[in-house]
Design a protein around this motif. Structure first.
Motif, PDB file in Angstrom:
ATOM      1  N   ASN A  20     -22.128 -47.032 -29.104  1.00  0.00           N
ATOM      2  CA  ASN A  20     -21.311 -47.907 -30.212  1.00  0.00           C
ATOM      3  C   ASN A  20     -20.571 -48.928 -29.485  1.00  0.00           C
ATOM      4  OD1 ASN A  20     -20.710 -48.279 -32.598  1.00  0.00           O
ATOM      5  ND2 ASN A  20     -19.277 -46.754 -33.112  1.00  0.00           N
TER       6      ASN A  20
ATOM      7  N   PRO B  45     -22.695 -44.434 -36.816  1.00  0.00           N
ATOM      8  CA  PRO B  45     -23.439 -43.851 -38.033  1.00  0.00           C
ATOM      9  C   PRO B  45     -24.885 -43.532 -37.860  1.00  0.00           C
ATOM     10  CG  PRO B  45     -21.997 -45.804 -38.817  1.00  0.00           C
ATOM     11  CD  PRO B  45     -22.034 -45.740 -37.228  1.00  0.00           C
TER      12      PRO B  45
ATOM     13  N   SER C  86     -13.842 -50.205 -35.686  1.00  0.00           N
ATOM     14  CA  SER C  86     -14.440 -50.121 -36.771  1.00  0.00           C
ATOM     15  C   SER C  86     -15.592 -49.003 -36.601  1.00  0.00           C
ATOM     16  CB  SER C  86     -15.473 -51.318 -37.090  1.00  0.00           C
ATOM     17  OG  SER C  86     -14.433 -52.435 -36.626  1.00  0.00           O
ATOM     18  N   PRO C  87     -16.453 -48.628 -37.651  1.00  0.00           N
ATOM     19  CA  PRO C  87     -17.445 -47.553 -37.316  1.00  0.00           C
ATOM     20  C   PRO C  87     -18.645 -47.865 -36.815  1.00  0.00           C
ATOM     21  CG  PRO C  87     -17.480 -48.369 -39.859  1.00  0.00           C
ATOM     22  CD  PRO C  87     -16.245 -48.959 -39.113  1.00  0.00           C
TER      23      PRO C  87
END
Ligand SMILES: Nc1ncnc2c1ncn2[C@@H]1O[C@H](COP(=O)(O)OP(=O)(O)O)[C@@H](O)[C@H]1O
Ligand SMILES: O=P(O)(O)OC[C@H]1O[C@](O)(COP(=O)(O)O)[C@@H](O)[C@@H]1O
Length: 323
Positions: free
Chosen positions: A10, A145, A107-108
């Motif tokens: 990520n 995610p 942020s995700p």
């Protein structure tokens, strides 16, 4: 020098603002703003490359805004093995105030699908089947995610199966999954490890007990950092504590990543344990003086090392260099 793979599932573009004071609910006008290709594994890779290692970076990058990453990888001499996925890599805001306080807004990240995970596995398989194989693999940062704890555990098992030391720096539920996978090393900070430990790790004694427990659970290098209060390291080479030199903390973002890279560098280079911990601690203190990762090429780096306090807390564990 060694070959290392740094995986960032990520990554992020870090947007760093320097402000006098952050005022919530108002227009803030920072003194400066800086955008940089980042994420924990990318930052570790930056430091390792600056120390002369041959580094491959991998994970998932959004194809719509990968130009700053591609440019940074070229400039740093990193081999780019990131899987491109449709969409944009997240942007994380880092708001640093004059006082040294930093507010992170992470942020995700982009949704990852099973097909992307298969593509990453294929990339990694190719990398580890090639000779000469990498000598260490780092997995650092949060999970995007689409990657749940089960998938993460499977990925870690695959990486362990390659038979090279696996270093992990993550947080939250992913840290618990990482610890259960018994990697070669983990480096949480004291707040990240508190959930696993079941209580606040707000003293050296508590951090030492937690690091010893991590080591006993099957982790060869249990490292717990606590900002300016230093590091607890338990390994076959003993129980060590370091205290960084006193520096003006301008921006603490990237200190942990710099520390991980410094430790890996020391161990891969066959430094004595005390020299490894001294080097990594001084390098991470160097990092907090400015935006971005620490540099061993700072004019006063020798002095930072001299002012780093390292001591052994036991003398019963057999010494012997293992990575
Ligand atoms: N204020 C500070 N002064 C000196 N060194 C620091 C400071 N903050 C962090 N460091 C160095 O960076 C290392 C990692 O920082 P820490 O905040 O514990 O980790 P993380 O960045 O992962 O949260 C510390 O072990 C220390 O060596
Ligand atoms: O993946 P996460 O946990 O959201 O963290 C990502 C952030 O951590 C950083 O890698 C900095 O980490 P450290 O301060 O722990 O060294 C930033 O570059 C990035 O924005």
């Amino acid at each position: 020098m060694a070959r290392v793979v740094c995986i960032t599932l990520n990554p992020a573009l870090d947007l760093a603002f320097n402000l006098e004071t952050l005022t919530l609910g108002h227009v803030n006008r920072p003194d400066s703003a800086h955008l940089e290709a980042a994420g924990k594994g990318v930052n570790v890779a930056r430091v390792l490359a600056s120390l002369g290692h041959e580094v491959t970076v991998s994970g998932f990058l959004g194809s719509e805004n990968d130009a700053p990453f591609a440019l940074a990888f070229r400039q740093l001499g990193l081999t780019d093995a990131f899987v491109r996925v449709p969409g944009s890599t997240r942007i994380n805001a880092k708001l640093a105030e004059k006082s040294g306080r930093v507010t992170d807004i992470n942020s995700p990240g982009m949704p990852i699908t099973p097909a992307h995970i298969t593509a990453l596995r294929d990339t990694l398989n190719g990398m580890f089947q090639h000779t000469p194989a990498p000598q260490a693999v780092v997995v650092a940062g949060s999970l995007p995610p689409g990657i749940d704890q089960h998938l993460f555990a499977e990925l870690l098992a695959t990486l362990k199966g390659y038979g090279v030391p696996l270093w992990i720096d993550t947080s939250g539920p992913a840290l618990l999954t990482a610890i259960a996978a018994q990697p070669a090393a983990v480096k949480p900070n004291e707040m990240e490890l508190a959930e696993w430990a079941g209580s606040k790790l707000d003293s050296d004694q508590k951090r030492q007990a937690a690091a010893e427990q991590l080591y006993a659970s099957g982790i060869e290098h249990a490292l717990i950092s606590a900002g300016a209060e230093g590091v607890l390291w338990v390994s076959q080479q003993g129980i060590w504590h370091s205290i960084p030199p006193s520096v003006t903390a301008t921006n603490t973002v990237c200190a942990g990543d710099t520390f991980v890279a410094g430790m890996l560098h020391g161990l891969l280079s066959g430094f004595l344990p005390q020299d490894t911990l001294r080097f990594a601690t001084a390098l991470s203190a160097e990092a907090v003086r400015h935006v971005g990762v620490g540099t061993p090429h700072a004019d006063d780096f020798d002095s930072l090392q001299q002012h780093t306090r390292v001591r052994r807390l036991d003398d019963t564990i057999t010494e012997g260099a293992t990575l």
